[in-house]
Design a protein around this motif. Structure first.
Motif, PDB file in Angstrom:
ATOM      1  N   ALA A  46     109.453 -33.771  88.078  1.00 59.49           N
ATOM      2  CA  ALA A  46     110.515 -32.526  88.238  1.00 59.49           C
ATOM      3  C   ALA A  46     110.274 -31.916  86.799  1.00 59.49           C
ATOM      4  CB  ALA A  46     111.758 -33.360  88.154  1.00 59.49           C
ATOM      5  N   GLU A  91     107.955 -29.187  91.806  1.00 59.14           N
ATOM      6  CA  GLU A  91     109.073 -29.715  92.843  1.00 59.14           C
ATOM      7  C   GLU A  91     108.563 -29.238  94.115  1.00 59.14           C
ATOM      8  OE1 GLU A  91     113.020 -30.666  90.330  1.00 59.14           O
ATOM      9  OE2 GLU A  91     113.025 -29.281  92.092  1.00 59.14           O
ATOM     10  N   MET A 128     112.250 -36.306  90.845  1.00 55.29           N
ATOM     11  CA  MET A 128     113.111 -35.545  91.387  1.00 55.29           C
ATOM     12  C   MET A 128     114.121 -36.276  92.234  1.00 55.29           C
ATOM     13  SD  MET A 128     110.163 -33.172  93.588  1.00 55.29           S
ATOM     14  CE  MET A 128     111.083 -32.625  94.732  1.00 55.29           C
TER      15      MET A 128
END
Ligand code: SAM
Ligand code: SF4
Length: 457
Positions: free
Chosen positions: A71, A77, A105
């Motif tokens: 992330a 992402e 994430m």
């Protein structure tokens, strides 16, 4: 057997899934992001194989898919979401297939909500601190046909004894601590990986001892902020104890924070006599004190320069690499020029440069992302051009020297072996014969921007 109650639960679910899964079932683990994720994925593979799954090749259909995500920047992402999306049609063809999304994430509440809502073929998500619960989540998907989303568990326990399937027989990652307390204003890591927690030194040392006995030649100690390791001993003492283990190996570590780079740590590297790699990755992020303050990096450029001086006084040929972010909110042309000045002064061996990426939930996400895209691109190009002049110069100092290189592969296109020097430089060399996973002495004949070129002695 283990005395660790958390692993007992994992082990219990591993046996339950093993009893239920289809004969000949295969698994696939896809990994995005940093070495910490690579290390986590080795544990995920270890659990998959303990549950009786065997590895599938990418592209083959399989019964279990786990995507370990990153992330750190928006681009990472987007890439992961598109890869996850590709499994939708496979799941339609094979409704028994289990799909899990884990990693950084999965720890972002907005992303987890999006997966829950729009990626209905995903059976479970688990944040990095909960990967030991993957067998339980698979068991739930198998037996109850329910989707599970582990979020905000704030789990701070360290689960030892998780089985590991390592990608290499001669190099190994060893995590020494997890999480981060630094809250740099741009960074998502403290939110997705939780607070700092260190493993017991005895467990780390015993893992390293076993790795060396099994023939591992390069151990890399991992942590988001490895030099803030704290247990019964500090990081300098830990690396000294590992370097003292019997065997022919090299010890590396990453990533260090400047604020925790102590004289004791520098001395530990010097005193190891080469057993600890003479390479230090020391992220600077910006050469401007104003930007550093707003990034919450807690050091000034002067303090950073002092650390570099100490490193070079103590270990004159040490290689130093860094991370730089360009286009941080409010970064003026003058601020950016100070970063160029810092690069010219320090003369890093290698620079990893990133364009600032706004991350929801971080402090800087509340500030206007006001450096235009074209200016960010122009700045990163200027920075890389400057570093492109410095890197070859930093490599040329090895010409004529003999370096002890760990052989990694053979590149048929160039007819050369590829390996890594103690200073963490890629070395391309010719040899009548070299063995992958073994050390070999190489005389360095020339240098390129990204590697050294030589001949085996
Ligand atoms: N813990 C390490 C440290 O303190 O530098 C590294 C953490 S991070 C995985 C690796 C690098 O990504 C950072 O050093 C930083 O340069 C970069 N990075 C982190 N957040 C970023 C963001 N929002 N935008 C662009 N680059 C970022
Ligand atoms: Fe992110 Fe800063 Fe922690 Fe590194 S030290 S992981 S950049 S918050």
């Amino acid at each position: 057997m283990t005395n660790n109650p958390s692993y007992e639960m994992t082990a219990d679910y591993i046996s339950r899934v093993k009893a239920l899964r289809k004969k000949g079932a295969t698994y696939l683990v896809l990994t995005f992001g940093c070495q910490q994720n690579e290390a986590d994925s080795e544990k995920i593979r270890g659990m998959c194989e303990a549950m009786g799954y065997s590895p599938a090749k990418e592209g083959d259909s399989c019964e279990l898919v786990i995507v370990n995500t990153c992330a750190i920047r928006a681009h990472a992402e987007m890439k992961a979401l598109s890869v996850i999306g590709n499994f939708k049609s496979q799941k339609l063809n094979n409704p028994d297939m289990i799909v899990g999304v884990v990693g950084c994430m999965a720890a972002e509440s907005e992303v987890a909500a999006k997966i829950k809502r729009s990626f209905r073929f995903v059976d479970f998500t688990a944040e990095p601190a909960s990967i030991h619960r993957i067998p339980e989540l698979i068991y739930t998907a198998m037996t109850q046909r329910e989707r599970s989303f582990i979020l905000g568990s704030e789990s701070c326990e360290i689960v030892e004894d998780i089985p590991v399937v390592r990608q290499s027989t001669y190099r190994a990652w060893v995590s020494v601590m997890y999480g981060c307390n630094n809250f740099c204003s741009y960074c998502i890591v403290p939110y997705v990986r939780g607070r700092e927690r260190s493993r017991d030194s005895a467990a780390i040392i015993s893992e390293c001892r076993e790795l060396i006995a099994s023939g591992v030649k390069e151990i890399t100690l991992l942590g988001q902020n490895v030099n803030s390791y704290k247990s019964d001993i500090n990081f300098a003492q830990l690396i000294t104890k590992i370097a003292e283990l019997k065997g022919d190996f090299i010890l590396r570590f990453m990533t260090s924070h400047p604020k925790d780079t102590s004289d004791e740590l520098i001395e530990a590297i010097r005193l190891s006599g080469g057993k600890i790699s003479p390479h230090f990755h020391l992220p600077l992020q910006s050469g401007s004190d104003t930007v550093l303050r707003r990034m919450n990096r807690t050091y000034s450029i002067e303090r950073f320069m002092n650390i570099v001086d100490k490193l070079r006084e103590s270990i004159p040929d040490i290689a130093i690499s860094t991370d730089i972010i360009v286009g941080f909110p409010g970064e003026s042309e003058q601020d950016f020029e100070k970063t160029l000045v810092a690069l010219s002064k320090v003369r890093f061996d290698m620079v990893y440069a990133f364009i600032y990426s706004e991350r929801a939930g971080t402090r800087s996400a509340g500030w206007e992302d006001d450096v235009p895209k074209n200016v960010k691109t122009e700045r990163i190009e200027r920075l890389l051009k400057l570093q492109g002049e410095i890197s070859p110069e930093r490599n040329e100092r090895f010409i004529g020297e003999v370096q002890r290189v760990l052989v990694e592969s053979f590149d048929e296109s160039e007819n050369t072996y590829v390996g890594r020097s103690p200073h963490n430089k890629q070395v391309r060399f010719t040899a009548e014969k070299a063995e992958i996973g073994k050390f070999i002495d190489v005389r360095i004949d020339s240098a390129r921007i990204t590697c050294l070129v030589g001949t085996a002695k």
